[in-house]
Design an enzyme around this catalytic site. Structure first.
Site, PDB file in Angstrom:
ATOM      1  N   LYS A 129      36.557  32.751  34.077  1.00 53.10           N
ATOM      2  CA  LYS A 129      37.184  33.566  33.033  1.00 53.10           C
ATOM      3  C   LYS A 129      38.193  32.733  32.231  1.00 53.10           C
ATOM      4  O   LYS A 129      38.171  32.722  31.003  1.00 53.10           O
ATOM      5  CB  LYS A 129      37.866  34.785  33.651  1.00 53.10           C
ATOM      6  CG  LYS A 129      38.585  35.650  32.639  1.00 53.10           C
ATOM      7  CD  LYS A 129      39.256  36.821  33.321  1.00 53.10           C
ATOM      8  CE  LYS A 129      40.531  37.192  32.583  1.00 53.10           C
ATOM      9  NZ  LYS A 129      41.389  38.067  33.363  1.00 53.10           N
ATOM     10  N   ASP A 171      36.611  39.508  30.124  1.00 50.37           N
ATOM     11  CA  ASP A 171      37.785  40.072  30.787  1.00 50.37           C
ATOM     12  C   ASP A 171      37.407  41.467  31.290  1.00 50.37           C
ATOM     13  O   ASP A 171      36.240  41.855  31.260  1.00 50.37           O
ATOM     14  CB  ASP A 171      38.985  40.104  29.832  1.00 50.37           C
ATOM     15  CG  ASP A 171      38.802  41.160  28.745  1.00 50.37           C
ATOM     16  OD1 ASP A 171      37.689  41.722  28.621  1.00 50.37           O
ATOM     17  OD2 ASP A 171      39.771  41.430  28.027  1.00 50.37           O
TER      18      ASP A 171
END
Ligand code: SF4
Length: 218
Positions: free
Chosen positions: A128, A146
């Site tokens: 991420k 996200d």
């Protein structure tokens, strides 16, 4: 029943999101408004399991003390932990930040690499964080995942994944090339404005006729 949309419906979803949502803002700063790749990485590390406002406070406190890997390593781990206390998990994050700075200096002469492999090889940087830095700071065509993007993609049926990292991998395979540059921005705005976590606005949603979640729950 298939748990994901077929490829032509995936394209239609992106086309509608492109019409309904803003894309990437040219010249925008990095994640959380950070001006360079180093601070973007550190800010991403601070954001784990932290609210945006607490992450921002911790980042502000920390970057007053140090703005480069060298300056960060000159700080005692306890000083880093104290500065970033607002974002939680501060002892672990302080340790990770020092390890990240150390590896960055040893392996890259202090410069943040601009590849996913290079970023993910650094301590404390997962997929991420790597994708967010690649997309926001380096302007690469990457859909960073996200919590909003993960939720939206799996509701609609763009993906069928339990974790954000798996969603990111599936999105990379299933998204048309033309959607990679702005896809993150369409999806995140869609997740904040329409397909919200607690009360999705399905009645006014531009992709409700395709959404697998809507089909299963209406
Ligand atoms: S129909 Fe509802 S659940 Fe499906 S994408 Fe739209 S807002 Fe989200």
């Amino acid at each position: 029943m298939s748990q994901t949309l077929n490829q032509s419906d995936v394209e239609i979803v992106y086309e509608r999101l492109r019409e309904a949502m803003p894309g990437r803002t040219p010249g925008a700063k990095g994640p959380k408004g950070q001006p360079d790749a180093f601070r973007s990485c550190v800010s991403c590390m601070l954001s784990a399991q932290s609210l945006d406002r607490n992450t921002a406070k911790a980042a502000r406190e920390l970057f007053v003390l140090a703005q480069t890997p060298e300056e960060m390593l000159a700080l005692d781990e306890r000083d880093i932990a104290e500065a970033i206390r607002p974002c939680g998990l501060y002892n672990m994050k302080a340790r990770n930040i020092r390890a990240f700075c150390s590896a960055l200096l040893e392996q890259h002469d202090g410069r943040v690499p601009d590849t996913r492999e290079g970023l993910m090889a650094l301590p404390g940087i997962g997929r991420k964080c790597a994708d967010i830095v690649l997309s926001f700071t380096f302007g690469k065509d990457v859909i960073a995942v996200d919590t909003h993007v993960h939720r939206v993609c799996n509701r609609i049926g763009l993906t069928d994944a339990k974790t954000a990292d798996k969603t990111a991998a599936q999105l990379e395979d299933r998204s048309p090339q033309w959607a990679l540059h702005d896809g993150h921005f369409w999806l995140i705005q869609f997740g904040k404005r329409v397909c919200t976590a607690r009360a999705p606005k399905c009645g006014s949603c531009p992709v409700s006729d395709l959404c697998l979640y809507y089909a299963a729950t209406s």
